[in-house]
Design an enzyme around this catalytic site. Sequence first.
Site, short mmCIF file in Angstrom:
data_model
loop_
_atom_site.label_atom_id
_atom_site.label_comp_id
_atom_site.label_asym_id
_atom_site.label_seq_id
_atom_site.Cartn_x
_atom_site.Cartn_y
_atom_site.Cartn_z
N GLY A 12 30.04 43.61 35.14
CA GLY A 12 30.93 42.54 35.59
C GLY A 12 30.34 41.96 36.87
N ALA A 14 30.68 42.66 40.03
CA ALA A 14 30.19 43.59 41.06
C ALA A 14 28.86 44.19 40.63
CB ALA A 14 31.22 44.69 41.31
N GLN A 45 40.70 33.76 35.55
CA GLN A 45 40.95 32.33 35.40
C GLN A 45 40.97 31.60 36.73
OE1 GLN A 45 44.54 31.86 33.07
NE2 GLN A 45 43.57 32.58 31.21
N ARG A 275 52.76 38.51 44.40
CA ARG A 275 52.66 38.80 42.96
C ARG A 275 53.58 39.93 42.52
NH1 ARG A 275 46.67 38.75 40.51
NH2 ARG A 275 46.90 36.53 40.86
C1 SIN Z 1 45.16 34.28 37.98
O1 SIN Z 1 44.40 33.37 37.70
O2 SIN Z 1 46.37 34.19 38.02
C2 SIN Z 1 44.57 35.61 38.27
C3 SIN Z 1 43.84 35.57 39.53
C4 SIN Z 1 43.77 36.93 40.12
O3 SIN Z 1 44.05 37.92 39.48
O4 SIN Z 1 43.46 37.01 41.30
#
Ligand code: SIN
Length: 510
Positions: A12, A14, A45, A275
């Site tokens: 990925g 990293a 995304q 979040r």
């Molecule tokens: C998102 O695009 O909502 C995810 C971005 C993230 O996990 O930092």
Amino acid sequence: MGDSPLLVAGAGIAGLWAALHAAPRTVILLTGSTLGENASTAWAQGGVAAALSEDDSPALHAADTIRAGAGLVNPEAARLLAEQGPREIEALYALGAPFEREPDGSWALSREAAHSRARVARVKGDQAGAGILSALIAAVKAADHIEIREGWRAEALLPGADGGCAGVLARTPQARLVRIEAGETILAMGSVCGLYGVTTVPFTSQGQALAMAARLGAVIEDAEFVQFHPTAIDTGRDPAPLATEALRGEGATLVDRAGKRFMLPVHADAELAPRDVVARAVHRQVRSGRGAFLDCRTAVGGAFPERFPAVFAACMSAGIDPRREPIPVAPAAHYHMGGIATDLSGYTGVPGLYAAGECASTGVHGANRLASNSLLDGLVFGRRAAEACRDAEARTVKAGPAAPSPVLPAPALARLRQLMAAEAGVERDGAGLARLLCAVDDLEAKYGAADALIAARFVAASALSRTESRGGHFRSDFPQTAPGARHTRMRLDEACAAAPEPLLATGPAE
Ligand code: SIN
């Protein structure tokens, strides 16, 4: 400089960035798939957060990172992350990652939750991960110092005679086990989120790096902090496609079945609350039967196919037209803040063993990662791990015997994923976590100590030992945040003990 090859396991952001920055040292890059497949990076995304605008600064970015992390962010890690951010974007752009620019040449930046500025550099709306990954893959393929072994899965670490790591035991595409000795090994193999019944990452991310490192004596830190993304598209797919947070940054709202916005009474920032707050609210909506939907009709509307092509395609293939109807959403395991404890150069404390990216815990995300800091983490700390290995004193390795982890049969893995979601999910409690640990014991007695079981055990034991709620870890039996912030740090024997040590202090509370 070490003269043996450097091993990088994982491809990925990293792993690839580390491989590129280890030059001139020879790198053997192992990936269990073909390059670009089964890497969470490809599915990212939103983009990469960095202080790129006139009204922003690394200090503000670091402050937002620290605030989001709910008292557990290592401020030095946040400073390094934020200061290096703009340079990493420039470097990726120079490599061909097609970040969007405004007509005046400035970076096109999105706003995401808990950021005090618009600072997420994006690629074709919601294609950041895929765009960055293809630029990185082209670069590693062109790099003379990197030998790529696709389809080679790291299955165990080779113990060194000095108690350190002497390389890996890898499974080849022909299913042979091969020992690859190395003075230094960087693990960059992703998260534990594939252990959850609903996840936004490749199913194959099942905590293998964490388990391999723990077997060799590494400390696992803050394993209870799993981040649940609030808006996975809820159409029964496994893994669940994501509806990027950038949609809420554009003004999309979260509504119930009756079309009523449900975040307004929950938090002053409503849909752009941290979040974990949004994830819990969505979880409660879904559990109550009121439903949770992301309404993008006004904020994005007819521009959906051009502005958010990945989300649009995912919705349309499930029979939902997001231009005309709200998208059903549910929280899904998305990111692991905890992982293999490392210093700020990725060193695990086990001689020769480094970790970077999501499988590592530098303390940069604390209890709750700020949106779009994950790709940046892979870049900043992947580079730092590579530089540390490049500059390491040559180390003589004498590798001892190693065996691959037992494999969990598919029905047992399905059971484990269901239990992880039910007992170690968005909301947990002591009784559920204890049930989960008992189930892990039973599965282990039957099938042996598979990597997936070891990783699940760390999450459950750490969550059980943290008798408070903080960031991504919410205990319904301990809903308050306790005074003083402490890390959870466990070795394998401690995680296996019936009553793990609660919350070993590791430094001054913030
Ligand atoms: C998102 O695009 O909502 C995810 C971005 C993230 O996990 O930092």
